[in-house]
Motif scaffolding. Sequence first.
Motif, PDB file in Angstrom:
ATOM      1  N   TYR A  34       0.646  -1.350   0.030  1.00  0.00           N
ATOM      2  CA  TYR A  34       0.214  -0.355  -0.204  1.00  0.00           C
ATOM      3  C   TYR A  34       1.155   1.178  -0.189  1.00  0.00           C
ATOM      4  CZ  TYR A  34      -3.395   4.013   1.191  1.00  0.00           C
ATOM      5  OH  TYR A  34      -3.884   4.862   1.499  1.00  0.00           O
ATOM      6  N   HIS A  35       1.904   1.084   1.144  1.00  0.00           N
ATOM      7  CA  HIS A  35       2.243   2.350   1.129  1.00  0.00           C
ATOM      8  C   HIS A  35       3.704   2.697  -0.274  1.00  0.00           C
ATOM      9  CE1 HIS A  35       2.015   4.346   4.606  1.00  0.00           C
ATOM     10  NE2 HIS A  35       1.088   3.123   4.925  1.00  0.00           N
ATOM     11  N   ASP A  36       3.736   1.665  -0.566  1.00  0.00           N
ATOM     12  CA  ASP A  36       4.539   1.710  -2.151  1.00  0.00           C
ATOM     13  C   ASP A  36       3.659   2.078  -2.887  1.00  0.00           C
ATOM     14  OD1 ASP A  36       7.095   0.419  -1.198  1.00  0.00           O
ATOM     15  OD2 ASP A  36       6.482  -1.400  -2.009  1.00  0.00           O
ATOM     16  N   VAL A  37       2.701   1.670  -3.585  1.00  0.00           N
ATOM     17  CA  VAL A  37       1.733   2.682  -4.047  1.00  0.00           C
ATOM     18  C   VAL A  37       1.122   3.450  -4.155  1.00  0.00           C
ATOM     19  CG1 VAL A  37      -0.455   1.739  -5.539  1.00  0.00           C
ATOM     20  CG2 VAL A  37       0.837   0.340  -5.199  1.00  0.00           C
ATOM     21  N   ASN A  38       1.607   3.696  -2.792  1.00  0.00           N
ATOM     22  CA  ASN A  38       1.107   5.296  -2.062  1.00  0.00           C
ATOM     23  C   ASN A  38       1.812   6.150  -3.061  1.00  0.00           C
ATOM     24  OD1 ASN A  38      -0.575   6.990  -1.194  1.00  0.00           O
ATOM     25  ND2 ASN A  38       0.792   7.612   0.948  1.00  0.00           N
ATOM     26  N   ARG A  39       3.132   6.032  -2.354  1.00  0.00           N
ATOM     27  CA  ARG A  39       4.234   7.200  -2.635  1.00  0.00           C
ATOM     28  C   ARG A  39       4.442   6.950  -4.049  1.00  0.00           C
ATOM     29  NH1 ARG A  39       6.172   4.347   1.413  1.00  0.00           N
ATOM     30  NH2 ARG A  39       7.349   2.813   0.518  1.00  0.00           N
ATOM     31  N   HIS A  40       4.789   5.961  -4.719  1.00  0.00           N
ATOM     32  CA  HIS A  40       4.318   6.319  -6.514  1.00  0.00           C
ATOM     33  C   HIS A  40       3.431   7.365  -6.860  1.00  0.00           C
ATOM     34  CE1 HIS A  40       4.771   4.059 -10.819  1.00  0.00           C
ATOM     35  NE2 HIS A  40       5.113   5.169 -10.549  1.00  0.00           N
ATOM     36  N   VAL A  41       1.812   6.808  -6.534  1.00  0.00           N
ATOM     37  CA  VAL A  41       1.289   7.866  -7.041  1.00  0.00           C
ATOM     38  C   VAL A  41       1.099   8.949  -6.463  1.00  0.00           C
ATOM     39  CG1 VAL A  41      -1.375   8.800  -5.900  1.00  0.00           C
ATOM     40  CG2 VAL A  41      -1.055   5.892  -6.516  1.00  0.00           C
ATOM     41  N   VAL A  42       1.935   9.407  -5.071  1.00  0.00           N
ATOM     42  CA  VAL A  42       2.347  11.002  -4.461  1.00  0.00           C
ATOM     43  C   VAL A  42       3.689  11.960  -6.053  1.00  0.00           C
ATOM     44  CG1 VAL A  42       3.742  12.455  -3.414  1.00  0.00           C
ATOM     45  CG2 VAL A  42       1.763  10.978  -2.710  1.00  0.00           C
ATOM     46  N   ARG A  43       4.425  10.934  -6.305  1.00  0.00           N
ATOM     47  CA  ARG A  43       5.708  11.459  -6.742  1.00  0.00           C
ATOM     48  C   ARG A  43       4.677  11.371  -8.464  1.00  0.00           C
ATOM     49  NH1 ARG A  43       7.587   6.483  -5.384  1.00  0.00           N
ATOM     50  NH2 ARG A  43       8.008   5.462  -7.640  1.00  0.00           N
ATOM     51  N   ALA A  51       3.490   9.598 -15.810  1.00  0.00           N
ATOM     52  CA  ALA A  51       2.573   8.124 -15.777  1.00  0.00           C
ATOM     53  C   ALA A  51       1.791   8.765 -16.516  1.00  0.00           C
ATOM     54  CB  ALA A  51       2.109   8.419 -14.489  1.00  0.00           C
ATOM     55  N   THR A  52       0.693   7.643 -17.406  1.00  0.00           N
ATOM     56  CA  THR A  52      -0.424   8.936 -17.870  1.00  0.00           C
ATOM     57  C   THR A  52      -1.127   8.331 -16.875  1.00  0.00           C
ATOM     58  OG1 THR A  52      -0.982   6.461 -18.620  1.00  0.00           O
ATOM     59  CG2 THR A  52       0.199   7.296 -20.278  1.00  0.00           C
ATOM     60  N   THR A  53      -2.637   9.217 -17.714  1.00  0.00           N
ATOM     61  CA  THR A  53      -3.736   9.667 -17.008  1.00  0.00           C
ATOM     62  C   THR A  53      -4.115   7.856 -16.890  1.00  0.00           C
ATOM     63  OG1 THR A  53      -4.457  11.317 -17.693  1.00  0.00           O
ATOM     64  CG2 THR A  53      -6.029  10.443 -16.759  1.00  0.00           C
ATOM     65  N   GLU A  57      -4.266   6.179 -13.086  1.00  0.00           N
ATOM     66  CA  GLU A  57      -5.574   5.867 -12.402  1.00  0.00           C
ATOM     67  C   GLU A  57      -5.569   4.207 -11.280  1.00  0.00           C
ATOM     68  OE1 GLU A  57      -8.776   7.851 -11.527  1.00  0.00           O
ATOM     69  OE2 GLU A  57      -7.669   9.366 -11.522  1.00  0.00           O
ATOM     70  N   ASP A  58      -5.033   3.769 -12.551  1.00  0.00           N
ATOM     71  CA  ASP A  58      -4.838   2.166 -11.986  1.00  0.00           C
ATOM     72  C   ASP A  58      -4.052   2.224 -11.505  1.00  0.00           C
ATOM     73  OD1 ASP A  58      -6.037   1.552 -14.685  1.00  0.00           O
ATOM     74  OD2 ASP A  58      -4.182   0.675 -16.060  1.00  0.00           O
ATOM     75  N   LEU A  59      -3.564   3.165 -11.094  1.00  0.00           N
ATOM     76  CA  LEU A  59      -2.340   3.359  -9.338  1.00  0.00           C
ATOM     77  C   LEU A  59      -3.517   3.774  -8.067  1.00  0.00           C
ATOM     78  CD1 LEU A  59       1.174   4.756 -10.475  1.00  0.00           C
ATOM     79  CD2 LEU A  59       1.271   2.664  -9.326  1.00  0.00           C
ATOM     80  N   LYS A  60      -4.043   4.092  -8.759  1.00  0.00           N
ATOM     81  CA  LYS A  60      -5.014   4.767  -7.364  1.00  0.00           C
ATOM     82  C   LYS A  60      -6.564   3.365  -7.374  1.00  0.00           C
ATOM     83  CE  LYS A  60      -4.880   9.847  -8.175  1.00  0.00           C
ATOM     84  NZ  LYS A  60      -6.091  10.925  -8.071  1.00  0.00           N
TER      85      LYS A  60
END
Length: 80
Positions: A34-43, A51-53, A57-60
């Motif tokens: 979860y935290h890895d994905v969250n950091r990716h979203v924030v970056r 990243a494309t839209t 959205e897939d990350l979110k």
Amino acid sequence: MEQHDLNHEFPEYREQIHALKMSDGHFSRLFDEYHDVNRHVVRVEVNAELATTVQLEDLKKRRLKLKDQLHDLLRSSPPA
């Protein structure tokens, strides 16, 4: 920008989060993912990473699915 770390998302479970991170391997793995994905979203959101839209959205969606899984585990665990 909104905070999405689990302590902000679920402040009422702060002690349980810590206890489960230490005692439950499955919870700990989901927590780390979860935290890895969250950091990716924030970056991506702060334009530090491209990243494309659709990718964002897939990350979110992945973050939300993990958050739901973690919440289910928190609700079913005894209070810390």
